[in-house]
Structure formats: structure tokens, C-alpha cells
Enzyme design. Sequence first.
Site, mmCIF file in Angstrom:
data_model
loop_
_atom_site.group_PDB
_atom_site.id
_atom_site.type_symbol
_atom_site.label_atom_id
_atom_site.label_comp_id
_atom_site.label_asym_id
_atom_site.label_seq_id
_atom_site.Cartn_x
_atom_site.Cartn_y
_atom_site.Cartn_z
ATOM 1 N N ASP A 180 0.852 -1.186 0.000
ATOM 2 C CA ASP A 180 0.000 0.000 0.000
ATOM 3 C C ASP A 180 0.897 1.249 0.000
ATOM 4 O O ASP A 180 1.792 1.376 0.839
ATOM 5 C CB ASP A 180 -0.911 -0.002 1.239
ATOM 6 C CG ASP A 180 -1.857 1.185 1.254
ATOM 7 O OD1 ASP A 180 -2.939 1.077 0.669
ATOM 8 O OD2 ASP A 180 -1.504 2.226 1.851
ATOM 9 N N ASN A 209 -2.566 12.908 -4.418
ATOM 10 C CA ASN A 209 -3.685 13.290 -5.287
ATOM 11 C C ASN A 209 -4.225 14.672 -4.949
ATOM 12 O O ASN A 209 -4.510 15.483 -5.839
ATOM 13 C CB ASN A 209 -4.805 12.257 -5.174
ATOM 14 C CG ASN A 209 -4.613 11.078 -6.121
ATOM 15 O OD1 ASN A 209 -3.933 11.198 -7.130
ATOM 16 N ND2 ASN A 209 -5.197 9.951 -5.790
ATOM 17 N N HIS A 240 -4.882 14.153 -9.830
ATOM 18 C CA HIS A 240 -4.978 12.722 -10.135
ATOM 19 C C HIS A 240 -4.060 12.306 -11.282
ATOM 20 O O HIS A 240 -3.623 11.150 -11.336
ATOM 21 C CB HIS A 240 -6.427 12.357 -10.454
ATOM 22 C CG HIS A 240 -7.320 12.386 -9.242
ATOM 23 N ND1 HIS A 240 -7.376 11.341 -8.340
ATOM 24 C CD2 HIS A 240 -8.172 13.339 -8.777
ATOM 25 C CE1 HIS A 240 -8.233 11.642 -7.375
ATOM 26 N NE2 HIS A 240 -8.726 12.848 -7.608
ATOM 27 N N ASP A 275 -1.620 9.233 -10.976
ATOM 28 C CA ASP A 275 -1.519 8.113 -11.912
ATOM 29 C C ASP A 275 -0.059 7.835 -12.280
ATOM 30 O O ASP A 275 0.359 6.677 -12.422
ATOM 31 C CB ASP A 275 -2.324 8.402 -13.178
ATOM 32 C CG ASP A 275 -3.831 8.330 -12.953
ATOM 33 O OD1 ASP A 275 -4.244 7.841 -11.888
ATOM 34 O OD2 ASP A 275 -4.582 8.765 -13.839
ATOM 35 N N GLU A 323 -4.470 2.461 -4.614
ATOM 36 C CA GLU A 323 -3.016 2.482 -4.436
ATOM 37 C C GLU A 323 -2.504 1.184 -3.813
ATOM 38 O O GLU A 323 -1.410 1.134 -3.258
ATOM 39 C CB GLU A 323 -2.597 3.675 -3.579
ATOM 40 C CG GLU A 323 -3.066 3.625 -2.134
ATOM 41 C CD GLU A 323 -4.448 4.229 -1.906
ATOM 42 O OE1 GLU A 323 -4.721 4.675 -0.774
ATOM 43 O OE2 GLU A 323 -5.259 4.251 -2.861
#
Length: 299
Positions: free
Chosen positions: A176, A184, A189, A193, A219
Site C-alpha cells: 500500500d 492526489n 490525479h 496516476d 493504491e
Amino acid sequence: MTDIFSKDFLNAITDGIYFLNRDKAITFWNKGAERLAGYSSAEVEGVRCENNMLRHVDENGINLCENGCPLEATMHDGKIREANVYMHHKLGHRVLINVKSFPIRDELGRITGAAEVFSKIEGPTDLTKELELLRQEAMTDPLTGIANRRCMDLAAAHFETSIKQTDLSLGILFLDIDHFKTVNDKFGHETGDKVLTMVANTMSSALRPTDIASRWGGEEFVIFVPGVNLKELSKLAERLRRLIEASWIDIKNEHISVTASIGGTMVRPDETICSAIRRADKQVYLCKQSGRNCVHVEE
């Protein structure tokens, strides 16, 4: 200084090649280096090696520019050296490369600098026929290019059968990204990405051909690691953690890096893989309680 003919010749070579002077400033950077590292010659020539973007690290994430630089050692004693290291790519991820360092001498034999030749070591590309079929059926995550949940569900069924019929061992890692929501929220975003892709590419470069990495959701990532024991699984998890910590991307003059919390466990003969994944996920929770950026593998 290389002449025009030499530059044309060196630029025609597919391997990456660059030269350093005694001050460890890059004096030449060929087209192969541009292709493999993503940086143009204009971005690196004239920049001192330890201050540039490559930042070679070993498999444990140790920065070789600060401890164990092959080029520096070659300039000191004139010996040719070779090593496998992880190079930082302009897009942020780590790339496994083979590097060879050579001394550069003047007409009197004095060492005036060093050259490095590097080439990419291809990562896992050969999968079993079953997994090749899964790829053909679009079993990959469209953003990161690694396996998706559906692929892992089918792979899990395959491994469960193998575990029952043979003595196959299977380790599971649950990864994680720490504080990903902050990335973000702060950068958007699109940048998020790119961070996800960076982490996925770094993971893939460190895994064996038999390992299967997937984007589990958001994530979170899950990795199947067959044929290992608990000690080997822990070592892999720590290597992944260090390599992710040593990776970064540059967005609008902002240096963006992340860390990861990694939980792991071994699949028991009498349980489903889904159950083992939940146990690995619980180890991630222990990582979060311990301050993140660490590994917890269930004994």
C-alpha cells in the site's frame, strides 16, 4: 573531447555511454543513454555525476553515488568494473541495468576521467502459457500495465490447485502506497496516476519471471511469489520497499517520491489464497501503526 566522427560512432551504439572528467562532470552522453534513461544530452552534459538524475542504487536501495561508485573507484585505480544496478529513469521508475566502467587515459597514460557503458537487463517477460492467454484476454490494469484483479483471481485458482497437488510454497505480499491521498490532493490525479505507474514499474523490475504483480485497487498492489520460504519473502519485501523509496518523478520542478507499507504471509496448505491475502493485508495495518514505510511479514 570526442571528435565528430567519434560522436557519430558512439551515437550509433544502442548501449548507453557517457564520459566523466576528473571532476566527475559528464562530458559526453550518447543517444543510447538518452533512450535508456530518458534524459537528453543537453540535460546532463556539464553536470557533475553525483548531482545528476541517475542516482544508481543497488538492490537494497543504497545510493552508490555516496557509497561504492564504480566510476569513482575506476578513476582511482584504473581497474575495469562491472555491476548490476538500478538506474533512475526520467519518468520516475527504477530500471535494472548492467554497467561497465573504464578508465580514460591521456597520451602519457595518466587517468583523466572514466567512461560508463550501460545496458538494460530485461525484466520478467516470459510467463507460462496460461498467463500469456490471460494477457490476450486483457487481464492487465490499463493504467500500470501489470495484472488486474480478474487475472489474479484466475492465477489464485491455478496456485490453489498446485498447492494441493504438489508441495509448492506460495508467498503473498500486499503493498500500500503511504499517504497517496495527499499526493492526489496536492498534485492532482494525473500526477497520482504517474506515481502509481512509477511504483508498478519499479516493482516489476525487481521481481522474478515467475512472480505475478497486480494492481489490487486504488493504491494497493498484491504480489504472488511462488517457490519461496518466509526468509526469502521478507528479503524481497524489503528490497521492494527500498527501491520504491529510492524512486521519484519530477513534476513542474517538484520532486515527488513516495514510500510503501508492505505486508506479507505464506499461504497455508489448508486455506484459500483469498484468506492469505486478507492476512497479508492485516500486516499492512501493522505497518501503518508502526509509522509506515516498513515491512511486516507474518511469522
